[in-house]
Motif scaffolding. Structure first.
Motif, PDB file in Angstrom:
ATOM      1  N   LEU A 136       0.877  -1.164   0.000  1.00 52.41           N
ATOM      2  CA  LEU A 136       0.000   0.000   0.000  1.00 52.41           C
ATOM      3  C   LEU A 136       0.913   1.212   0.000  1.00 52.41           C
ATOM      4  N   THR A 137       0.578   2.221  -0.766  1.00 51.07           N
ATOM      5  CA  THR A 137       1.451   3.391  -0.816  1.00 51.07           C
ATOM      6  C   THR A 137       0.646   4.678  -0.913  1.00 51.07           C
ATOM      7  N   LEU A 138       1.135   5.717  -0.253  1.00 50.52           N
ATOM      8  CA  LEU A 138       0.601   7.044  -0.530  1.00 50.52           C
ATOM      9  C   LEU A 138       0.863   7.356  -1.992  1.00 50.52           C
ATOM     10  N   THR A 139      -0.032   8.059  -2.623  1.00 50.45           N
ATOM     11  CA  THR A 139       0.144   8.435  -4.013  1.00 50.45           C
ATOM     12  C   THR A 139       0.969   9.718  -4.113  1.00 50.45           C
ATOM     13  N   LEU A 140       1.475   9.974  -5.313  1.00 54.07           N
ATOM     14  CA  LEU A 140       2.360  11.124  -5.517  1.00 54.07           C
ATOM     15  C   LEU A 140       1.753  12.450  -5.047  1.00 54.07           C
ATOM     16  N   PRO A 141       0.477  12.756  -5.359  1.00 58.83           N
ATOM     17  CA  PRO A 141      -0.049  14.051  -4.919  1.00 58.83           C
ATOM     18  C   PRO A 141       0.005  14.248  -3.409  1.00 58.83           C
ATOM     19  N   ARG A 142      -0.277  13.197  -2.625  1.00 59.51           N
ATOM     20  CA  ARG A 142      -0.237  13.329  -1.170  1.00 59.51           C
ATOM     21  C   ARG A 142       1.192  13.595  -0.681  1.00 59.51           C
ATOM     22  N   ILE A 143       2.169  13.036  -1.365  1.00 58.26           N
ATOM     23  CA  ILE A 143       3.559  13.218  -0.941  1.00 58.26           C
ATOM     24  C   ILE A 143       4.068  14.604  -1.311  1.00 58.26           C
ATOM     25  N   VAL A 144       3.891  14.986  -2.568  1.00 56.77           N
ATOM     26  CA  VAL A 144       4.555  16.209  -3.039  1.00 56.77           C
ATOM     27  C   VAL A 144       3.873  17.484  -2.569  1.00 56.77           C
ATOM     28  N   GLU A 145       2.662  17.392  -2.028  1.00 55.65           N
ATOM     29  CA  GLU A 145       2.000  18.595  -1.536  1.00 55.65           C
ATOM     30  C   GLU A 145       2.393  18.929  -0.099  1.00 55.65           C
ATOM     31  N   ALA A 146       3.174  18.068   0.544  1.00 52.53           N
ATOM     32  CA  ALA A 146       3.550  18.280   1.945  1.00 52.53           C
ATOM     33  C   ALA A 146       4.357  19.560   2.116  1.00 52.53           C
ATOM     34  N   GLY A 147       4.240  20.138   3.302  1.00 56.14           N
ATOM     35  CA  GLY A 147       4.997  21.349   3.591  1.00 56.14           C
ATOM     36  C   GLY A 147       6.492  21.122   3.581  1.00 56.14           C
ATOM     37  N   LEU A 148       6.915  19.955   4.063  1.00 51.46           N
ATOM     38  CA  LEU A 148       8.317  19.551   4.043  1.00 51.46           C
ATOM     39  C   LEU A 148       8.396  18.139   3.498  1.00 51.46           C
ATOM     40  N   VAL A 149       9.150  17.941   2.438  1.00 48.77           N
ATOM     41  CA  VAL A 149       9.437  16.613   1.902  1.00 48.77           C
ATOM     42  C   VAL A 149      10.933  16.379   2.076  1.00 48.77           C
ATOM     43  N   ALA A 150      11.278  15.379   2.893  1.00 49.22           N
ATOM     44  CA  ALA A 150      12.681  15.053   3.150  1.00 49.22           C
ATOM     45  C   ALA A 150      12.984  13.669   2.597  1.00 49.22           C
ATOM     46  N   LEU A 151      14.168  13.511   2.016  1.00 51.91           N
ATOM     47  CA  LEU A 151      14.620  12.231   1.479  1.00 51.91           C
ATOM     48  C   LEU A 151      15.867  11.823   2.253  1.00 51.91           C
ATOM     49  N   HIS A 152      15.779  10.707   2.972  1.00 49.81           N
ATOM     50  CA  HIS A 152      16.842  10.218   3.867  1.00 49.81           C
ATOM     51  C   HIS A 152      17.579   9.091   3.157  1.00 49.81           C
ATOM     52  N   ILE A 153      18.867   9.316   2.867  1.00 50.23           N
ATOM     53  CA  ILE A 153      19.666   8.353   2.107  1.00 50.23           C
ATOM     54  C   ILE A 153      20.993   8.124   2.818  1.00 50.23           C
ATOM     55  N   GLU A 154      21.397   6.868   2.909  1.00 44.80           N
ATOM     56  CA  GLU A 154      22.699   6.550   3.490  1.00 44.80           C
ATOM     57  C   GLU A 154      23.408   5.525   2.606  1.00 44.80           C
ATOM     58  N   GLY A 155      24.741   5.681   2.501  1.00 49.21           N
ATOM     59  CA  GLY A 155      25.561   4.739   1.754  1.00 49.21           C
ATOM     60  C   GLY A 155      26.016   5.289   0.413  1.00 49.21           C
ATOM     61  N   GLU A 156      27.233   4.912   0.011  1.00 47.90           N
ATOM     62  CA  GLU A 156      27.790   5.374  -1.258  1.00 47.90           C
ATOM     63  C   GLU A 156      26.981   4.858  -2.444  1.00 47.90           C
ATOM     64  N   GLN A 157      26.478   3.619  -2.348  1.00 51.47           N
ATOM     65  CA  GLN A 157      25.715   3.066  -3.458  1.00 51.47           C
ATOM     66  C   GLN A 157      24.461   3.889  -3.728  1.00 51.47           C
ATOM     67  N   LYS A 158      23.763   4.276  -2.668  1.00 54.81           N
ATOM     68  CA  LYS A 158      22.546   5.065  -2.867  1.00 54.81           C
ATOM     69  C   LYS A 158      22.861   6.481  -3.348  1.00 54.81           C
ATOM     70  N   LYS A 159      24.029   7.003  -2.983  1.00 50.92           N
ATOM     71  CA  LYS A 159      24.419   8.320  -3.503  1.00 50.92           C
ATOM     72  C   LYS A 159      24.614   8.243  -5.019  1.00 50.92           C
ATOM     73  N   THR A 160      25.175   7.154  -5.488  1.00 48.39           N
ATOM     74  CA  THR A 160      25.330   6.961  -6.933  1.00 48.39           C
ATOM     75  C   THR A 160      23.962   6.881  -7.607  1.00 48.39           C
ATOM     76  N   VAL A 161      23.035   6.168  -6.959  1.00 52.08           N
ATOM     77  CA  VAL A 161      21.672   6.069  -7.480  1.00 52.08           C
ATOM     78  C   VAL A 161      21.015   7.449  -7.503  1.00 52.08           C
ATOM     79  N   LEU A 162      21.204   8.223  -6.443  1.00 49.18           N
ATOM     80  CA  LEU A 162      20.633   9.566  -6.383  1.00 49.18           C
ATOM     81  C   LEU A 162      21.182  10.441  -7.507  1.00 49.18           C
ATOM     82  N   ASP A 163      22.481  10.390  -7.717  1.00 44.50           N
ATOM     83  CA  ASP A 163      23.085  11.193  -8.788  1.00 44.50           C
ATOM     84  C   ASP A 163      22.449  10.854 -10.137  1.00 44.50           C
TER      85      ASP A 163
END
Length: 240
Positions: A183-210
């Protein structure tokens, strides 16, 4: 030490030396946003992700001095498993976030044992719609395949859940790499938030983020949907 690299208009990337430092800084940022919401209207809403990455952040946030009885917590996504299941995000939030001072917060689960995934999603959507929306804070994670929330590449309902015009707050989704139906919140519910934070750890995920920050289709790396459609700059917190 931390450094901020505002490399794109719709993101704010802050790098931390360790996961522990990140957890404390993110807890401070989220706490400030919740306190501001409570001062403005007497209540605050927070949606959080699951997995192992946010445990230290949850523990830090649970100790912050907030009027937690005025905060409602829910989940960004959930597996179709009962709360006692080891893979339940409800269980994770109960063990690591809804403790200490945060034990006074209200909690709205997504999973309910009242039918198949479509039925449960409809019930969860009604429960989310009953909250004071938009969310004040949404904290997301990201997988090494570029998914966030349960926006999985190749997901059965990926087009619908990432549609900026989607009218349902929670939808079901299945994908080969997702394990149980989700089950997932849909995109509109997420992107309308006052603060949207993305928590990422690890070099592999940094490469994915880039890669996600580079041009390319959103369906290939669904985290791009959030990065491109958020109404305020997505605050990205990264530690090696």
């Amino acid at each position: 030490m931390r450094a901020t690299d505002g490399t794109q208009a719709n993101i704010r990337l802050t790098n931390f030396a360790s996961g522990a430092e990140l957890a404390e800084a993110l807890a401070d940022r989220v706490a400030d946003a919740l306190v501001a919401a409570i001062e403005a209207r007497g209540a605050a809403t927070l949606a959080v992700s699951g997995g192992n990455t946010p445990k230290a952040f949850f523990a830090a946030l649970s100790k912050r001095a907030i009027a937690w009885d005025n905060v409602t917590v829910t989940l960004v996504d959930e597996r179709m498993v009962p709360p006692a299941h080891e893979r339940s995000n409800h269980r994770l939030a109960s063990l690591f976030l809804l403790q200490n001072r945060a034990a006074e917060a209200g909690f709205v689960p997504l999973y309910r044992s009242n039918g198949d995934a479509a039925d449960v999603a409809r019930s969860a959507s009604e429960a989310i719609d009953a909250l004071a929306l938009p969310f004040d804070v949404v904290v997301l994670g990201m997988g090494t395949d570029g998914h966030t929330a349960s926006f999985f590449p190749g997901g059965t309902t990926l087009g619908a859940v990432t549609d900026p015009a989607c009218r349902q707050s929670v939808m079901p989704i299945e994908a080969p790499d997702a394990g149980e139906p989700r089950l997932t919140l849909t995109l509109p519910r997420i992107v309308e938030a006052g603060l949207v934070a993305l928590h990422i750890e690890g070099e592999q995920k940094k490469t994915v983020l880039d890669k996600a920050l580079s041009p390319g289709p959103e369906a290939e790396m669904p985290v791009r949907s959030v990065l491109r459609h958020a109404r305020t700059p997505v605050e990205i917190y990264w530690a090696p």
